[in-house]
Enzyme design. Structure first.
Site, short mmCIF file in Angstrom:
data_model
loop_
_atom_site.label_atom_id
_atom_site.label_comp_id
_atom_site.label_asym_id
_atom_site.label_seq_id
_atom_site.Cartn_x
_atom_site.Cartn_y
_atom_site.Cartn_z
N CYS A 166 40.45 53.48 47.72
CA CYS A 166 39.85 52.23 48.22
C CYS A 166 39.50 52.36 49.69
O CYS A 166 40.35 52.73 50.51
CB CYS A 166 40.80 51.06 48.02
SG CYS A 166 40.13 49.48 48.58
N GLN A 201 48.43 50.09 39.06
CA GLN A 201 47.96 50.80 40.24
C GLN A 201 48.62 50.22 41.48
O GLN A 201 48.53 49.02 41.74
CB GLN A 201 46.44 50.74 40.40
CG GLN A 201 46.01 51.68 41.54
CD GLN A 201 44.54 51.67 41.85
OE1 GLN A 201 44.01 50.65 42.30
NE2 GLN A 201 43.88 52.80 41.64
N ASN A 224 35.45 59.50 37.19
CA ASN A 224 35.07 58.12 37.46
C ASN A 224 33.89 58.13 38.43
O ASN A 224 33.76 59.03 39.24
CB ASN A 224 36.27 57.36 38.05
CG ASN A 224 35.93 55.97 38.56
OD1 ASN A 224 36.16 55.66 39.72
ND2 ASN A 224 35.38 55.13 37.71
N LYS A 237 44.56 58.34 41.88
CA LYS A 237 43.11 58.11 41.84
C LYS A 237 42.57 58.31 43.24
O LYS A 237 43.03 57.66 44.18
CB LYS A 237 42.79 56.71 41.33
CG LYS A 237 41.30 56.47 41.10
CD LYS A 237 41.06 55.11 40.44
CE LYS A 237 39.60 54.95 40.02
NZ LYS A 237 38.68 54.81 41.17
N MET A 272 39.43 45.38 41.81
CA MET A 272 39.95 44.19 42.47
C MET A 272 39.14 42.95 42.09
O MET A 272 37.91 42.99 42.07
CB MET A 272 39.95 44.37 43.99
CG MET A 272 40.93 45.41 44.49
SD MET A 272 42.66 45.01 44.10
CE MET A 272 42.90 43.53 45.10
#
Length: 335
Positions: free
Chosen positions: A102, A72, A213, A141, A21
């Site tokens: 997130c 995304q 990741n 994700k 972001m």
């Protein structure tokens, strides 16, 4: 859902840049494409509602050079996500990725992001709806879990549900998301990394493409992780020290590394085109501040651009000035 052949799809996932972001906007992605021609790029997270009702050119527009590119999405309403996925396909994206990682308070309040890891059935419904609505690969994700979750079986069960619903690949940010008490920045640093969970997931499910990741900051670490997973996704390292992204691309492709100055010059036509359309220089140069990170004169490069790019009328000549002063400083240090 139509997918590429499994081997070819897995090969295309070896290197990617994380959705971040306020960072991975279209100008950043064009720069990253120059650094890593084979990398899979991801947009910033965009909520499904924004895709449906917002200014699409501003929110999801992109340059053709960015392919392969994933959009995304954020959200938890299967019908809205399906509609957004259809729009993404019409706009020419190569992949739809659902954000289940997130941890921000705002995202939690909207019932999307990392908190969805506690609702695997809902995530599966979202994935199934998007798969039914588009021919694009739908991916997820996620984190390892939320808060104090410490059960690999629960994590693996979440993965199995979303893959059973049609997810073509999973990106595993190999740490928990702490939903209370940490900022999003702290959530990228404080919860401990557990790469072994991602390794085990791949070992137990060899047909499932798994991309790792979290905390990956060097070529050496990336190559080591690639012994256990299908791909690595660089995040902050690709932004703050973008030459690492280029070095990893070179290591994976076998092509020689290009000089930083050459890569900078390759960005010039795109930047000039944006300037000609009336965009301020700062919108492009903020993404290249780290190009000379760790190099003699690197601080001078950052300083010149940081101080000058916001000024009215600033153009590419400022970038050339920053590059020249960086070279001059490097020569003085070497003398």
């Amino acid at each position: 859902m139509t997918l590429p052949p499994p081997a070819a799809y897995a090969d295309s996932l070896r290197l990617s840049v994380a959705p971040m972001m306020d960072w991975t906007d279209r100008h950043c992605r064009v720069f990253h494409r120059l650094l890593a021609p084979s990398a899979r790029l991801y947009t910033e997270m965009v909520h499904a509602n924004a895709v449906i009702h917002g200014d699409r050119q501003r929110l999801i527009g992109f340059d053709a050079v960015e392919h392969p590119l994933a959009l995304q999405l954020g959200g938890s309403d299967p019908a809205l996500l399906a509609q957004a996925a259809q729009i993404a396909q019409a706009w020419g994206y190569d992949e739809i990725n659902l954000n289940c990682g997130c941890p921000s308070d705002r995202v939690q309040a909207g019932r999307f992001g990392a908190c969805l890891m506690r609702e695997p059935a809902l995530v599966a419904d979202c994935v199934a709806a998007m798969c039914a609505a588009t021919a694009l690969p739908v991916t997820v994700k996620c984190r390892l879990g939320v808060d104090d979750d410490d059960d690999y079986a629960v994590f693996a069960g979440f993965i199995d549900q979303v893959v059973g619903a049609g997810a073509a690949m999973v990106v595993v940010h190999a740490r928990n998301a702490w939903l209370k008490g940490l900022s999003p920045k702290e959530n990228r640093e404080v919860p401990p990394l557990r790469y072994d969970w991602a390794y085990r997931l791949k070992q137990e499910r060899p047909a499932l493409p798994v991309v790792l990741n979290g905390g990956i900051a060097s070529v050496e670490a990336s190559l080591a992780h690639l012994q256990h997973t299908d791909g690595v996704m660089l995040g902050r390292a690709a932004y703050h020290d973008p030459y690492v992204l280029h070095q990893l691309e070179a290591a994976l492709s076998g092509r020689p590394e290009r000089a930083r100055a050459d890569l900078l010059q390759a960005y010039q036509p795109y930047v000039q085109a944006q300037l000609d359309q009336g965009l301020a220089l700062k919108h492009m140069t903020r993404h290249i501040l780290g190009l000379f990170h760790g190099q003699p004169g690197g601080r001078v490069f950052r300083q010149v651009l940081s101080e000058g790019a916001h000024r009215p009328g600033a153009g590419w000549e400022l970038v050339e000035q920053a590059s020249q002063r960086t070279d001059d400083q490097a020569r003085r240090i070497a003398a």
